[in-house]
Design a protein around this motif. Structure first.
Motif, short mmCIF file in Angstrom:
data_model
loop_
_atom_site.label_atom_id
_atom_site.label_comp_id
_atom_site.label_asym_id
_atom_site.label_seq_id
_atom_site.Cartn_x
_atom_site.Cartn_y
_atom_site.Cartn_z
N LYS A 64 0.84 -1.19 0.00
CA LYS A 64 0.00 0.00 0.00
C LYS A 64 0.88 1.25 0.00
CE LYS A 64 -4.05 -0.42 2.40
NZ LYS A 64 -4.72 -0.39 3.73
N ASP A 65 1.94 1.21 0.85
CA ASP A 65 2.90 2.34 0.91
C ASP A 65 3.53 2.57 -0.47
OD1 ASP A 65 2.31 2.54 3.53
OD2 ASP A 65 4.23 1.74 4.28
N LEU A 66 3.84 1.47 -1.13
CA LEU A 66 4.50 1.58 -2.44
C LEU A 66 3.57 2.25 -3.44
CD1 LEU A 66 6.99 0.90 -4.20
CD2 LEU A 66 5.79 -1.20 -4.88
N LYS A 67 2.31 1.87 -3.44
CA LYS A 67 1.33 2.46 -4.37
C LYS A 67 1.27 3.97 -4.18
CE LYS A 67 -2.11 -0.55 -6.22
NZ LYS A 67 -2.77 -1.67 -5.61
N LEU A 68 1.25 4.37 -2.91
CA LEU A 68 1.19 5.80 -2.61
C LEU A 68 2.46 6.49 -3.10
CD1 LEU A 68 -0.30 8.13 -1.18
CD2 LEU A 68 0.92 7.50 0.91
N ALA A 69 3.62 5.86 -2.82
CA ALA A 69 4.91 6.44 -3.23
C ALA A 69 4.97 6.57 -4.75
CB ALA A 69 6.06 5.58 -2.72
N GLU A 70 4.44 5.59 -5.46
CA GLU A 70 4.45 5.63 -6.94
C GLU A 70 3.56 6.75 -7.46
OE1 GLU A 70 5.43 0.97 -8.09
OE2 GLU A 70 3.36 1.62 -7.83
N LYS A 71 2.45 6.92 -6.80
CA LYS A 71 1.53 7.98 -7.21
C LYS A 71 2.18 9.37 -7.04
CE LYS A 71 -3.16 9.44 -6.12
NZ LYS A 71 -4.10 9.33 -5.01
N LEU A 72 2.85 9.51 -5.87
CA LEU A 72 3.52 10.80 -5.61
C LEU A 72 4.67 11.02 -6.59
CD1 LEU A 72 3.57 10.68 -1.70
CD2 LEU A 72 2.21 12.20 -3.14
N GLU A 73 5.34 9.95 -6.94
CA GLU A 73 6.44 10.05 -7.90
C GLU A 73 5.90 10.49 -9.28
OE1 GLU A 73 8.13 6.39 -9.12
OE2 GLU A 73 10.09 7.25 -9.58
N ASP A 74 4.79 9.90 -9.68
CA ASP A 74 4.17 10.26 -10.96
C ASP A 74 3.78 11.73 -11.00
OD1 ASP A 74 4.43 7.84 -12.11
OD2 ASP A 74 2.35 7.17 -11.75
N MET A 75 3.21 12.16 -9.87
CA MET A 75 2.79 13.56 -9.79
C MET A 75 4.00 14.49 -9.92
SD MET A 75 -0.06 13.19 -6.81
CE MET A 75 -0.14 14.93 -6.36
N ALA A 76 5.09 14.11 -9.25
CA ALA A 76 6.31 14.93 -9.30
C ALA A 76 6.87 14.96 -10.72
CB ALA A 76 7.35 14.37 -8.33
N ARG A 77 6.78 13.80 -11.41
CA ARG A 77 7.30 13.74 -12.78
C ARG A 77 6.46 14.63 -13.71
NH1 ARG A 77 8.31 8.45 -13.21
NH2 ARG A 77 10.48 8.81 -12.60
N THR A 78 5.15 14.57 -13.53
CA THR A 78 4.26 15.40 -14.35
C THR A 78 4.55 16.88 -14.09
OG1 THR A 78 2.60 13.69 -14.02
CG2 THR A 78 1.83 15.76 -14.97
N ALA A 79 4.74 17.23 -12.82
CA ALA A 79 5.02 18.63 -12.46
C ALA A 79 6.32 19.09 -13.12
CB ALA A 79 5.12 18.75 -10.94
N MET A 80 7.32 18.18 -13.17
CA MET A 80 8.61 18.55 -13.76
C MET A 80 8.44 18.81 -15.25
SD MET A 80 12.07 16.35 -13.89
CE MET A 80 11.50 15.52 -15.35
N LYS A 81 7.68 17.95 -15.89
CA LYS A 81 7.46 18.10 -17.34
C LYS A 81 6.72 19.40 -17.67
CE LYS A 81 7.60 13.26 -18.66
NZ LYS A 81 6.74 12.07 -18.53
#
Ligand SMILES: [Zn+2]
Length: 231
Positions: A64-81
């Motif tokens: 569950k923690d991993l899913k959350l971490a992946e979601k946050l990572e995706d959001m950060a990647r989108t923000a960077m782009k």
């Protein structure tokens, strides 16, 4: 009517059953060895099952923690782009770095837990296969052993049914008291009285108790609580 005669016979039935049970568990060496291994195996299986349960719980939490971490990572990647200015971009990269680190910190224990789960599952399979194998061996030997002890087996069955008959004749409260005493007093719920002493615990009985006993009512030793009788 006093339940004492029934209790006395029930005690004798229990004594005989205990003797037979001892004979019937005095296995020859090969059986004893298998029996011992089965017992220790059962303990190890129980331990492994508990560990596997714990690992499965941890795995669920970490996943569950991993899913959350992946979601946050995706959001950060989108923000960077989506960053258009240099300042924004630098901040976004730093954020993404953090998120990636966070994900890695969950991923490592998750992998470890999953490896542990797999190992425990494999160990359990092996132990259970061994257990089934030993059980089959034991049962084959036990069949021969019980055939050799046919008399005891028959006597045990007879005593068991007598025990049931006797128990049915008792008031429930008397039976409960008797069984509790058997447990607490090493299989001896009754004690004879000799020379004014309880032979169960060697305590001298008070006079009123001795009088009651002579009047044939049910008397309990005040010291060990056994049911008293005069022989
Ligand atoms: Zn006593």
């Amino acid at each position: 009517m006093s339940p004492l005669p029934i209790l006395l016979e029930l005690q004798a039935v229990h004594d005989n059953l205990a003797t037979i049970q001892r004979d019937l568990t005095q296995f020859p060496p090969d059986m004893a060895q298998i029996d011992a291994e089965l017992k220790s195996l059962a303990k190890r299986i129980e331990g492994a099952e508990k560990s596997l349960g714990d690992a499965t719980n941890s795995q669920a939490i970490l996943a569950k923690d991993l899913k959350l971490a992946e979601k946050l990572e995706d959001m950060a990647r989108t923000a960077m782009k989506g960053a258009t200015q240099k300042v924004q971009f630098t901040a976004a990269i730093r954020e993404l770095d953090d998120r990636e680190r966070q994900k890695a910190s969950v991923l490592r224990p998750l992998k470890e837990t999953e490896t542990k789960q797999a190992n425990l599952t494999k160990q359990l399979e092996e132990m259970k296969a061994r257990q089934a194998d030993l059980q089959t061996q034991f049962e084959a030997l036990n069949e021969i052993f019980l055939a050799e002890h046919e008399n005891q087996v028959e006597a045990r069955d007879r005593l068991q049914s007598r025990k049931t008959e006797l128990e049915k004749q008792l008031e429930n409260s008397d039976l409960v008291r008797f069984n509790r005493l058997l447990q607490a007093r090493k299989g001896q719920a009754l004690a004879s009285v000799e020379g004014g002493n309880c032979m169960g615990c060697r305590t001298k009985l008070r006079h009123p108790l001795l009088t009651e006993l002579r009047e044939k009512s049910m008397v309990i030793c005040e010291s060990c609580q056994r049911i008293l009788y005069t022989s």
